[in-house]
Design a protein around this motif. Structure first.
Motif, PDB file in Angstrom:
ATOM      1  N   THR A   1       2.876  57.543  59.216  1.00 26.16           N
ATOM      2  CA  THR A   1       1.686  58.406  59.285  1.00 26.16           C
ATOM      3  C   THR A   1       1.821  59.640  58.401  1.00 26.16           C
ATOM      4  N   CYS A   2       3.043  60.024  58.070  1.00 24.32           N
ATOM      5  CA  CYS A   2       3.287  61.150  57.167  1.00 24.32           C
ATOM      6  C   CYS A   2       3.894  60.597  55.892  1.00 24.32           C
ATOM      7  N   LYS A   3       3.224  60.788  54.768  1.00 24.42           N
ATOM      8  CA  LYS A   3       3.631  60.130  53.519  1.00 24.42           C
ATOM      9  C   LYS A   3       4.596  60.953  52.668  1.00 24.42           C
ATOM     10  N   ASP A   4       4.834  62.212  53.023  1.00 26.00           N
ATOM     11  CA  ASP A   4       5.678  63.085  52.211  1.00 26.00           C
ATOM     12  C   ASP A   4       7.141  62.871  52.593  1.00 26.00           C
ATOM     13  N   VAL A   5       7.814  61.934  51.920  1.00 21.73           N
ATOM     14  CA  VAL A   5       9.174  61.519  52.266  1.00 21.73           C
ATOM     15  C   VAL A   5      10.181  62.284  51.419  1.00 21.73           C
ATOM     16  N   TRP A   6      11.112  62.957  52.087  1.00 24.14           N
ATOM     17  CA  TRP A   6      12.090  63.800  51.390  1.00 24.14           C
ATOM     18  C   TRP A   6      13.481  63.179  51.312  1.00 24.14           C
ATOM     19  N   ALA A   7      13.808  62.279  52.243  1.00 21.03           N
ATOM     20  CA  ALA A   7      15.151  61.682  52.236  1.00 21.03           C
ATOM     21  C   ALA A   7      15.091  60.302  52.863  1.00 21.03           C
ATOM     22  N   ILE A   8      15.946  59.398  52.366  1.00 20.65           N
ATOM     23  CA  ILE A   8      16.073  58.051  52.913  1.00 20.65           C
ATOM     24  C   ILE A   8      17.556  57.743  53.059  1.00 20.65           C
ATOM     25  N   ALA A   9      17.927  57.106  54.172  1.00 21.54           N
ATOM     26  CA  ALA A   9      19.312  56.699  54.391  1.00 21.54           C
ATOM     27  C   ALA A   9      19.334  55.327  55.044  1.00 21.54           C
ATOM     28  N   VAL A  10      20.355  54.540  54.723  1.00 20.42           N
ATOM     29  CA  VAL A  10      20.493  53.183  55.263  1.00 20.42           C
ATOM     30  C   VAL A  10      21.638  53.166  56.266  1.00 20.42           C
ATOM     31  N   HIS A  11      21.354  52.723  57.478  1.00 21.70           N
ATOM     32  CA  HIS A  11      22.351  52.644  58.545  1.00 21.70           C
ATOM     33  C   HIS A  11      23.271  51.459  58.293  1.00 21.70           C
ATOM     34  N   PRO A  12      24.560  51.548  58.693  1.00 23.83           N
ATOM     35  CA  PRO A  12      25.466  50.399  58.512  1.00 23.83           C
ATOM     36  C   PRO A  12      24.949  49.118  59.172  1.00 23.83           C
ATOM     37  N   ALA A  13      24.158  49.273  60.240  1.00 16.39           N
ATOM     38  CA  ALA A  13      23.602  48.100  60.917  1.00 16.39           C
ATOM     39  C   ALA A  13      22.395  47.523  60.197  1.00 16.39           C
ATOM     40  N   GLY A  14      21.898  48.244  59.172  1.00 18.94           N
ATOM     41  CA  GLY A  14      20.797  47.738  58.370  1.00 18.94           C
ATOM     42  C   GLY A  14      19.487  48.465  58.519  1.00 18.94           C
ATOM     43  N   ASP A  15      19.318  49.257  59.578  1.00 22.49           N
ATOM     44  CA  ASP A  15      18.067  49.989  59.756  1.00 22.49           C
ATOM     45  C   ASP A  15      17.905  51.049  58.671  1.00 22.49           C
ATOM     46  N   LEU A  16      16.646  51.308  58.345  1.00 18.41           N
ATOM     47  CA  LEU A  16      16.310  52.299  57.326  1.00 18.41           C
ATOM     48  C   LEU A  16      15.744  53.540  58.015  1.00 18.41           C
ATOM     49  N   PHE A  17      16.187  54.721  57.576  1.00 18.48           N
ATOM     50  CA  PHE A  17      15.690  55.978  58.132  1.00 18.48           C
ATOM     51  C   PHE A  17      15.082  56.819  57.013  1.00 18.48           C
TER      52      PHE A  17
END
Length: 331
Positions: free
Chosen positions: A201-217
């Protein structure tokens, strides 16, 4: 709005949107001054455990003793507005600057060389070293570029006229770009990009990280953290306990603990983003702009007021920041 003005406003947002942290002694931290008044925009840790801090206006600093002392490492670095830092598996360091493009160092930041061949935009906002050795650069207005030869040459990957604030790659080779329009995904980061905004719902993305289990944050400006369990196809908010929804950085330990840098310091999740708690302690009123994890599993945070924190007590802060540099390294 002019792209340069937009980037400056982005940096200044964190400077003025500060909220005090609650005082506690649960997780003591100590400020390591780098240089007075220079916002720390990027933090990176090399395979040899050296820590590098990129500042807005004062270039790059290096610590060889886990943050106890710092020295500037700006030889041949003509642009000192550093927005991004990354190291590859061989220990080569890359710095993204706002106007000078990409710089590379193969000697532990002793010297730098510009590597801009093929770059159509030299305002570099983000960098990522992929698992296959590919290097990615996100720009202020020309999308993503990639290099297969440590920056000797660059090829445009896509997303023209797009501000790319962050890039992340997973172990499968998928590459994710966080922009002001949301999250784009590419199966290899070199050709086609697909906008993946379902649930975002909020499109202004400042950071992305990938969890060792595969989930994306994904960290956003104003809407907190989002989590995706299907490689970015859909996502949902994961903000329970998060005291600030202005999140500018993310870091994930090998154990799977997730840390979010916000305008209220650092929050931590030990349950894959289901809930968050503030990492409280001796952290003063600081907005956290960047996070990383060192070789000992400690969190290292760069702040917009010009300091670096580590999740373990350090030596007292000297009155003169220059006294915190070793005599042989001070310039």
């Amino acid at each position: 709005m002019n792209q340069r003005v937009a980037v400056m406003l982005l940096a200044l947002f964190f400077l003025f949107a500060l909220v005090p942290l609650a005082e506690s002694a649960n997780t003591p931290t100590e400020l390591i001054p780098i240089i007075s008044g220079s916002p720390v925009q990027a933090i990176a840790v090399a395979p040899n455990t050296n820590i590098y801090a990129g500042t807005f206006g004062s270039g790059i600093f290096r610590s060889v003793d886990n943050g106890e002392t710092w020295a500037d490492r700006n030889a041949e670095l003509t642009d000192k507005d550093v927005f991004a830092l990354v190291t590859n598996s061989h220990g080569t360091i890359f710095a993204g600057t706002f106007g000078g493009g990409v710089y590379r160092s193969s000697d532990d930041a002793a010297h730098w060389v510009q590597v801009n061949n093929g770059l159509g935009c030299t305002e570099i906002i983000s960098l990522e070293a992929g698992h296959d050795g590919c290097l990615y650069a996100g720009t202020s207005n020309d999308g993503v570029y990639f290099s297969l030869n440590d920056g000797d040459s660059w090829t445009h990957s896509g997303l023209r006229d797009t501000y790319v604030s962050t890039i992340a790659a997973n172990s499968n080779g998928d590459v994710f770009a966080g922009t002001s329009h949301g999250i784009y995904r590419s199966v290899d980061g070199r050709s086609t990009w697909t906008l993946e905004n379902t649930g975002l719902t909020c499109k202004d993305v400042w950071a992305i990280a990938v969890h060792p289990a595969g989930d994306l944050f994904a960290a956003t400006n104003g809407c907190g953290v989002y989590r995706s369990a299907d490689n970015g196809t859909t996502c949902s908010q994961a903000n329970t306990g998060l005291t600030s929804k202005n999140v500018g950085s993310l870091a994930i330990c090998h154990s799977g603990d997730i840390f979010a840098g916000t305008t209220r310091g650092v929050s931590r999740s030990t349950d894959n983003g289901v809930s968050w708690v503030n990492v409280e302690g001796d952290l003063p009123i600081e907005a956290v702009r960047c996070l990383t994890v060192n070789g000992d599993g400690q969190i290292v945070a760069g702040t917009i007021k010009g300091g670096v924190f580590r999740s373990k007590s350090l030596a007292p802060i000297p009155e003169n920041p220059g006294e915190n540099l070793s005599a042989s390294e001070q310039h």
